[in-house]
Enzyme design. Structure first.
Site, PDB file in Angstrom:
ATOM      1  N   ARG A 177     -40.238 -13.406  -8.991  1.00 38.49           N
ATOM      2  CA  ARG A 177     -39.528 -13.138  -7.733  1.00 38.49           C
ATOM      3  C   ARG A 177     -38.360 -12.170  -7.936  1.00 38.49           C
ATOM      4  O   ARG A 177     -38.103 -11.321  -7.087  1.00 38.49           O
ATOM      5  CB  ARG A 177     -39.082 -14.453  -7.101  1.00 38.49           C
ATOM      6  CG  ARG A 177     -40.268 -15.189  -6.458  1.00 38.49           C
ATOM      7  CD  ARG A 177     -39.903 -16.597  -6.125  1.00 38.49           C
ATOM      8  NE  ARG A 177     -40.885 -17.298  -5.314  1.00 38.49           N
ATOM      9  CZ  ARG A 177     -40.962 -18.615  -5.239  1.00 38.49           C
ATOM     10  NH1 ARG A 177     -40.126 -19.367  -5.940  1.00 38.49           N
ATOM     11  NH2 ARG A 177     -41.879 -19.186  -4.477  1.00 38.49           N
ATOM     12  N   TYR A 202     -48.332 -25.825   5.060  1.00 38.99           N
ATOM     13  CA  TYR A 202     -46.869 -25.896   5.037  1.00 38.99           C
ATOM     14  C   TYR A 202     -46.334 -26.937   6.009  1.00 38.99           C
ATOM     15  O   TYR A 202     -45.189 -26.826   6.453  1.00 38.99           O
ATOM     16  CB  TYR A 202     -46.290 -24.521   5.359  1.00 38.99           C
ATOM     17  CG  TYR A 202     -46.297 -23.557   4.181  1.00 38.99           C
ATOM     18  CD1 TYR A 202     -45.563 -23.832   3.030  1.00 38.99           C
ATOM     19  CD2 TYR A 202     -47.015 -22.363   4.218  1.00 38.99           C
ATOM     20  CE1 TYR A 202     -45.542 -22.955   1.950  1.00 38.99           C
ATOM     21  CE2 TYR A 202     -46.999 -21.484   3.135  1.00 38.99           C
ATOM     22  CZ  TYR A 202     -46.257 -21.790   2.013  1.00 38.99           C
ATOM     23  OH  TYR A 202     -46.225 -20.922   0.947  1.00 38.99           O
ATOM     24  N   GLU A 231     -52.225 -29.881  -2.892  1.00 36.47           N
ATOM     25  CA  GLU A 231     -52.433 -28.438  -2.688  1.00 36.47           C
ATOM     26  C   GLU A 231     -53.674 -27.900  -3.400  1.00 36.47           C
ATOM     27  O   GLU A 231     -54.330 -26.983  -2.890  1.00 36.47           O
ATOM     28  CB  GLU A 231     -51.177 -27.677  -3.133  1.00 36.47           C
ATOM     29  CG  GLU A 231     -49.985 -27.978  -2.232  1.00 36.47           C
ATOM     30  CD  GLU A 231     -48.711 -27.255  -2.629  1.00 36.47           C
ATOM     31  OE1 GLU A 231     -48.711 -26.522  -3.645  1.00 36.47           O
ATOM     32  OE2 GLU A 231     -47.707 -27.407  -1.909  1.00 36.47           O
ATOM     33  N   PHE A 255     -37.553 -21.805   9.807  1.00 29.77           N
ATOM     34  CA  PHE A 255     -38.344 -20.664   9.336  1.00 29.77           C
ATOM     35  C   PHE A 255     -39.848 -20.896   9.428  1.00 29.77           C
ATOM     36  O   PHE A 255     -40.640 -20.032   9.041  1.00 29.77           O
ATOM     37  CB  PHE A 255     -37.943 -20.308   7.898  1.00 29.77           C
ATOM     38  CG  PHE A 255     -38.089 -21.451   6.897  1.00 29.77           C
ATOM     39  CD1 PHE A 255     -39.308 -21.757   6.319  1.00 29.77           C
ATOM     40  CD2 PHE A 255     -36.986 -22.217   6.543  1.00 29.77           C
ATOM     41  CE1 PHE A 255     -39.436 -22.793   5.404  1.00 29.77           C
ATOM     42  CE2 PHE A 255     -37.094 -23.261   5.627  1.00 29.77           C
ATOM     43  CZ  PHE A 255     -38.331 -23.548   5.060  1.00 29.77           C
ATOM     44  N   LYS A 292     -48.988 -14.438  -2.403  1.00 26.23           N
ATOM     45  CA  LYS A 292     -48.860 -14.325  -0.944  1.00 26.23           C
ATOM     46  C   LYS A 292     -49.259 -12.911  -0.475  1.00 26.23           C
ATOM     47  O   LYS A 292     -49.415 -12.001  -1.296  1.00 26.23           O
ATOM     48  CB  LYS A 292     -47.420 -14.645  -0.545  1.00 26.23           C
ATOM     49  CG  LYS A 292     -46.985 -16.072  -0.900  1.00 26.23           C
ATOM     50  CD  LYS A 292     -45.589 -16.363  -0.374  1.00 26.23           C
ATOM     51  CE  LYS A 292     -45.146 -17.773  -0.726  1.00 26.23           C
ATOM     52  NZ  LYS A 292     -43.843 -18.106  -0.118  1.00 26.23           N
ATOM     53  N   HIS A 320     -46.202 -18.571  -4.328  1.00 23.03           N
ATOM     54  CA  HIS A 320     -45.899 -19.980  -4.094  1.00 23.03           C
ATOM     55  C   HIS A 320     -46.348 -20.772  -5.322  1.00 23.03           C
ATOM     56  O   HIS A 320     -47.325 -20.403  -5.966  1.00 23.03           O
ATOM     57  CB  HIS A 320     -46.664 -20.488  -2.859  1.00 23.03           C
ATOM     58  CG  HIS A 320     -46.678 -21.983  -2.753  1.00 23.03           C
ATOM     59  ND1 HIS A 320     -45.648 -22.695  -2.184  1.00 23.03           N
ATOM     60  CD2 HIS A 320     -47.570 -22.903  -3.190  1.00 23.03           C
ATOM     61  CE1 HIS A 320     -45.924 -23.991  -2.257  1.00 23.03           C
ATOM     62  NE2 HIS A 320     -47.084 -24.147  -2.860  1.00 23.03           N
ATOM     63  N   ASN A 328     -41.551 -13.671  -0.584  1.00 19.88           N
ATOM     64  CA  ASN A 328     -41.166 -13.925  -1.980  1.00 19.88           C
ATOM     65  C   ASN A 328     -42.358 -13.974  -2.935  1.00 19.88           C
ATOM     66  O   ASN A 328     -42.335 -14.650  -3.952  1.00 19.88           O
ATOM     67  CB  ASN A 328     -40.280 -15.180  -2.080  1.00 19.88           C
ATOM     68  CG  ASN A 328     -41.011 -16.443  -1.710  1.00 19.88           C
ATOM     69  OD1 ASN A 328     -42.151 -16.398  -1.243  1.00 19.88           O
ATOM     70  ND2 ASN A 328     -40.379 -17.584  -1.921  1.00 19.88           N
TER      71      ASN A 328
HETATM   72  P1  CMP Z   1     -42.734 -21.398  -0.726  1.00 22.58           P
HETATM   73  O1  CMP Z   1     -42.545 -21.853  -2.113  1.00 22.58           O
HETATM   74  O2  CMP Z   1     -44.054 -20.790  -0.399  1.00 22.58           O
HETATM   75  O3  CMP Z   1     -42.490 -22.644   0.277  1.00 22.58           O
HETATM   76  C1  CMP Z   1     -42.062 -22.463   1.603  1.00 22.58           C
HETATM   77  C2  CMP Z   1     -41.622 -21.060   1.892  1.00 22.58           C
HETATM   78  O4  CMP Z   1     -40.782 -20.913   3.034  1.00 22.58           O
HETATM   79  C3  CMP Z   1     -40.778 -20.560   0.746  1.00 22.58           C
HETATM   80  O5  CMP Z   1     -41.593 -20.338  -0.377  1.00 22.58           O
HETATM   81  C4  CMP Z   1     -40.120 -19.331   1.358  1.00 22.58           C
HETATM   82  O6  CMP Z   1     -40.904 -18.161   1.250  1.00 22.58           O
HETATM   83  C5  CMP Z   1     -40.048 -19.693   2.864  1.00 22.58           C
HETATM   84  N1  CMP Z   1     -38.664 -19.866   3.290  1.00 22.58           N
HETATM   85  C6  CMP Z   1     -38.026 -19.123   4.221  1.00 22.58           C
HETATM   86  N2  CMP Z   1     -36.758 -19.545   4.411  1.00 22.58           N
HETATM   87  C7  CMP Z   1     -36.579 -20.589   3.568  1.00 22.58           C
HETATM   88  C8  CMP Z   1     -35.473 -21.451   3.286  1.00 22.58           C
HETATM   89  N3  CMP Z   1     -34.293 -21.319   3.913  1.00 22.58           N
HETATM   90  N4  CMP Z   1     -35.638 -22.413   2.361  1.00 22.58           N
HETATM   91  C9  CMP Z   1     -36.830 -22.569   1.725  1.00 22.58           C
HETATM   92  N5  CMP Z   1     -37.924 -21.790   1.967  1.00 22.58           N
HETATM   93  C10 CMP Z   1     -37.793 -20.792   2.857  1.00 22.58           C
END
Ligand code: CMP
Length: 132
Positions: free
Chosen positions: A102, A49, A126, A57, A9, A115, A112
């Site tokens: 992470r 997404y 994906e 979020f 990311k 992905h 974070n």
């Molecule tokens: P990712 O695996 O990229 O998939 C969705 C992203 O949303 C996740 O990583 C997080 O970076 C972001 N995110 C933010 N808040 C939340 C949450 N409460 N639960 C899950 N994903 C979240």
């Protein structure tokens, strides 16, 4: 053998972690079979997404994912989908196991670093999203 989609990311690119992250997967026996660097548009990030579009979020997620370049790549190896998720660590870095990407590098659940596809079904959507 499985293939899964991962994305370094914008925070991971910004922290110059591309090499560190790719090496970690290679050291764990995986092959990187496709890779590129791009900056997602709002439309692309929203589509990627879309499963999260009703979540509180979502807006912040799209804004963060379009804030700079990211590096999507395809990882191939035995049981890749699950093992890549183990190597990444929990979505929330404060819950991620020691030694995971992470736990070592992420600042927050929003930023974070990386992905990874969460299932075979997700990987099948994906991978072509980025690599046709
Ligand atoms: P990712 O695996 O990229 O998939 C969705 C992203 O949303 C996740 O990583 C997080 O970076 C972001 N995110 C933010 N808040 C939340 C949450 N409460 N639960 C899950 N994903 C979240």
């Amino acid at each position: 053998m499985e293939e899964t989609l991962s994305i370094i990311k914008p925070d991971g690119v910004n922290k110059k972690l591309i090499g560190t992250i790719l090496k970690k997967f290679e050291d764990n026996g995986f092959e990187i079979i496709n890779i590129k660097r791009l900056t997602l548009t709002n439309e692309q990030a929203g589509e990627f997404y879309s499963i999260h579009k009703e979540r509180p979020f979502f807006k912040e997620l799209v804004s963060f994912m379009t804030s700079g370049p990211c590096v999507p790549f395809v990882i191939k190896g035995e049981n890749a989908i699950l093992r890549v998720r183990e190597i990444m660590g929990a979505t929330d870095p404060s819950e991620a196991a020691e030694g995971t990407i992470r736990a070592d590098y992420a600042d927050s659940i929003d930023k974070n670093i990386i992905h990874g596809s969460d299932s075979k079904e997700s990987a099948e959507i994906e991978i072509p999203f980025f690599f046709g």
